[in-house]
Scaffold this motif. Structure first.
Motif, short mmCIF file in Angstrom:
data_model
loop_
_atom_site.label_atom_id
_atom_site.label_comp_id
_atom_site.label_asym_id
_atom_site.label_seq_id
_atom_site.Cartn_x
_atom_site.Cartn_y
_atom_site.Cartn_z
N GLU A 54 0.86 -1.18 0.00
CA GLU A 54 0.00 0.00 0.00
C GLU A 54 0.90 1.24 0.00
N PRO A 55 1.11 1.87 -1.19
CA PRO A 55 2.10 2.95 -1.29
C PRO A 55 1.56 4.34 -1.00
N HIS A 56 0.26 4.47 -0.69
CA HIS A 56 -0.28 5.81 -0.45
C HIS A 56 -1.58 5.71 0.34
N ILE A 57 -1.50 6.03 1.62
CA ILE A 57 -2.67 6.04 2.48
C ILE A 57 -2.46 7.08 3.56
N HIS A 58 -3.55 7.52 4.19
CA HIS A 58 -3.48 8.52 5.26
C HIS A 58 -3.99 7.88 6.55
N LEU A 59 -3.09 7.23 7.26
CA LEU A 59 -3.49 6.52 8.47
C LEU A 59 -3.93 7.46 9.58
N HIS A 117 0.93 9.01 4.62
CA HIS A 117 1.14 10.45 4.66
C HIS A 117 0.53 11.00 5.95
N ILE A 118 1.34 11.72 6.72
CA ILE A 118 0.93 12.24 8.02
C ILE A 118 1.00 13.76 8.00
N CYS A 270 -4.49 6.68 -7.32
CA CYS A 270 -5.47 6.17 -6.36
C CYS A 270 -6.84 6.16 -7.04
N PRO A 271 -7.16 5.07 -7.75
CA PRO A 271 -8.33 5.07 -8.65
C PRO A 271 -9.66 5.38 -7.99
N THR A 272 -9.97 4.73 -6.86
CA THR A 272 -11.28 4.94 -6.25
C THR A 272 -11.43 6.38 -5.75
N GLU A 273 -10.36 6.93 -5.21
CA GLU A 273 -10.41 8.30 -4.70
C GLU A 273 -10.48 9.32 -5.82
N SER A 274 -9.68 9.13 -6.85
CA SER A 274 -9.62 10.11 -7.92
C SER A 274 -10.89 10.15 -8.76
N ILE A 275 -11.48 8.98 -9.04
CA ILE A 275 -12.71 8.97 -9.83
C ILE A 275 -13.84 9.64 -9.05
N HIS A 276 -13.71 9.65 -7.74
CA HIS A 276 -14.73 10.25 -6.86
C HIS A 276 -14.50 11.76 -6.69
N LEU A 277 -13.25 12.18 -6.54
CA LEU A 277 -12.97 13.58 -6.22
C LEU A 277 -12.83 14.49 -7.45
N GLN A 278 -12.35 13.94 -8.55
CA GLN A 278 -12.09 14.78 -9.72
C GLN A 278 -13.33 14.91 -10.61
N GLY A 279 -13.25 15.82 -11.55
CA GLY A 279 -14.37 16.05 -12.47
C GLY A 279 -15.57 16.70 -11.80
N ARG A 280 -15.39 17.29 -10.64
CA ARG A 280 -16.50 17.85 -9.88
C ARG A 280 -17.07 19.12 -10.50
N PHE A 281 -16.27 19.80 -11.33
CA PHE A 281 -16.74 21.03 -11.97
C PHE A 281 -17.30 20.77 -13.36
N ASN A 302 7.32 3.72 -13.95
CA ASN A 302 6.82 2.87 -12.87
C ASN A 302 5.62 3.51 -12.18
N VAL A 303 4.51 2.77 -12.14
CA VAL A 303 3.27 3.25 -11.53
C VAL A 303 2.75 2.22 -10.54
N GLY A 304 2.46 2.68 -9.32
CA GLY A 304 1.79 1.84 -8.34
C GLY A 304 0.37 2.34 -8.11
N LEU A 305 -0.51 1.45 -7.68
CA LEU A 305 -1.88 1.82 -7.36
C LEU A 305 -2.11 1.71 -5.86
N ALA A 306 -2.95 2.61 -5.33
CA ALA A 306 -3.15 2.69 -3.88
C ALA A 306 -4.60 2.98 -3.55
N GLN A 307 -4.92 2.90 -2.26
CA GLN A 307 -6.28 3.17 -1.78
C GLN A 307 -6.49 4.62 -1.38
N ASP A 308 -5.46 5.25 -0.83
CA ASP A 308 -5.48 6.64 -0.39
C ASP A 308 -6.21 6.81 0.94
N SER A 309 -7.48 6.39 1.00
CA SER A 309 -8.27 6.66 2.20
C SER A 309 -9.12 5.46 2.59
N ILE A 310 -9.38 5.37 3.88
CA ILE A 310 -10.35 4.40 4.39
C ILE A 310 -11.25 5.14 5.38
N PHE A 311 -12.48 5.43 4.97
CA PHE A 311 -13.49 6.04 5.83
C PHE A 311 -12.96 7.32 6.49
#
Length: 413
Positions: A54-59, A117-118, A270-281, A302-311
């Motif tokens: 998991e290369p990108h999350i906000h614990l 990321h803290i 971060c696919p689930t987060e980006s598809i949700h947050l972007q394109g809002r305008f 080199n590209v990794g995929l991540a979750q970014d956030s959990i609840f």
């Protein structure tokens, strides 16, 4: 101890993997299925894979959605506002409880390596202190890299630069940034220079929230790549999100890709987060808002995929399953050909291990005996069926084990 009747990625047939003193001692092909002894782990023909990364999350923000208010609009910037409300409520016990619960969820879903990321835009830096403490405390079960992340900017937040320096002294492993959130273009560029200098001073890796916006004029990625290249640390630098790339025109991207390739930097989407947050305008047509994962990969980057956030205030769902993020990513980026499927797990294993610069990662003789067992025979079947993580093993010791889900009754058709 042995794992028998296991399948390995990109290999035909069954294998026996011998483990001694917490290390992979031998990997041998089997001519046929064999019977297990009491000391063996029988994989039953399922896929033995390197642990998920998991290369990108906000614990620090995990499990805080709705506290004290929900993000009603669902936007990135309201998420930052809601997190600003939650930060004064942070304390050591609160952070420890939520982080341990989230890490346990990740372990149950096959993760052994985490980059978190803290937020450093908090004068107390309580989350930074606590996460560095937990990183050391939990190291037998999971590897954690702590990123000093200035959520509200290095130069747009009072004393932001000094707080970043303090975070490095506390023990952060990675220097972060968010240049597109700084008040001006000049401050954004200044923040990139500041974080590169911090990385050089403390000999740390770099991971920047870069151009996480739909604005096609947000082009800090080119500045970050150039600064990393000039400093000679491209392989130590990751650009996370880079969603503005979805809004760049192809002529600019053609020029940009040349720089990105030469710089050697890595990417996280971060696919689930980006598809949700972007394109809002947008009304319609509506942008998907992901970076160019398919094109970056095809260009050899080199590209990794991540979750970014959990609840949390930015994403109120999330279940710790990286396979879900992978599934979303391949769909959204239209990477749906068979050749995409057969190496799909790279995005949540090897690619992310590379950007995190993990040593001795993977199932190979002499490496630590870290592995997971997935229900499926190969990348394609695991992806198609969203295979369960049946076992998570670290240094030869079992962290988690579950039985495959089974249907106990079915109507006769």
């Amino acid at each position: 101890m042995k794992v028998i009747n296991a399948r390995l990625r990109q290999k035909d047939g069954l294998y026996t993997i011998l483990i001694k003193d917490g290390v992979f001692a031998a990997i041998s092909p089997q001519e046929e299925s064999v019977c297990a002894s009491d000391q063996d782990i029988d994989a039953h023909g399922q896929l033995l894979c390197a642990p998920l990364v998991e290369p990108h999350i906000h614990l620090d923000a995990a499990l805080t959605a709705g506290e004290p208010e929900w993000n009603r609009s669902g936007t990135l910037f309201e998420g930052i506002e809601r997190w600003s409300q939650r930060k004064p409520m942070l304390n050591r016990e609160d952070i420890r409880r939520r982080v341990k619960q989230t890490v346990s969820l990740l372990i149950d879903n096959g993760v052994q390596h985490i980059r978190t990321h803290i937020d450093t835009t908090d004068p107390s830096l309580i989350a930074m202190h606590t996460l560095c403490e937990l990183r050391d405390e939990l190291k037998e079960a999971v590897d954690i890299q702590v990123v000093a992340f200035p959520q509200e900017g290095i130069h747009s937040y009072p004393n932001g630069e000094a707080l970043m320096e303090q975070a490095m002294e506390i023990g952060a492993d990675v220097v972060g940034g968010i240049p597109h959130f700084e008040y001006t273009r000049e401050l954004g560029e200044k923040s990139v220079k500041s974080l590169i200098q911090l990385a050089l001073k403390y000999d740390r890796l770099v991971d920047v929230h870069c151009d996480e916006i739909d604005d096609p004029n947000s082009r800090f990625l080119e500045f970050l790549a150039h600064e990393a290249m000039q400093a000679g640390i491209g392989d130590r630098v990751t650009a996370s999100h880079t969603t503005a790339m979805h809004s760049y025109d192809n002529a600019y991207c053609s020029k940009l890709f040349r720089l990105l390739k030469h710089s050697g930097i890595h990417f996280v989407s971060c696919p689930t987060e980006s598809i949700h947050l972007q394109g809002r305008f947008d009304s319609y047509p509506k942008r998907r808002g992901l970076t160019r994962v398919k094109e970056l990969t095809a260009a050899g980057m080199n590209v990794g995929l991540a979750q970014d956030s959990i609840f949390d205030p930015w994403y109120s769902l999330g279940n710790g399953k990286l396979l879900r993020s992978l599934d979303f990513g391949l769909h959204i980026c239209q990477m749906m050909g068979y050749d995409d499927f057969v190496h799909a797990l790279d995005f949540i294993t090897d690619n992310s291990a590379k950007l995190m610069q993990l040593e001795d990662y993977g199932i190979a003789v002499g490496h630590p005996a870290n592995a997971i067992l997935l229900s499926g025979e190969d990348d394609y079947s695991v992806l198609r069926n969203q295979g369960e993580v049946l076992l998570n093993m670290r240094h030869g010791k079992i962290l988690m084990q579950r039985q495959p889900s089974k249907v106990t009754h079915r109507v006769r058709l």
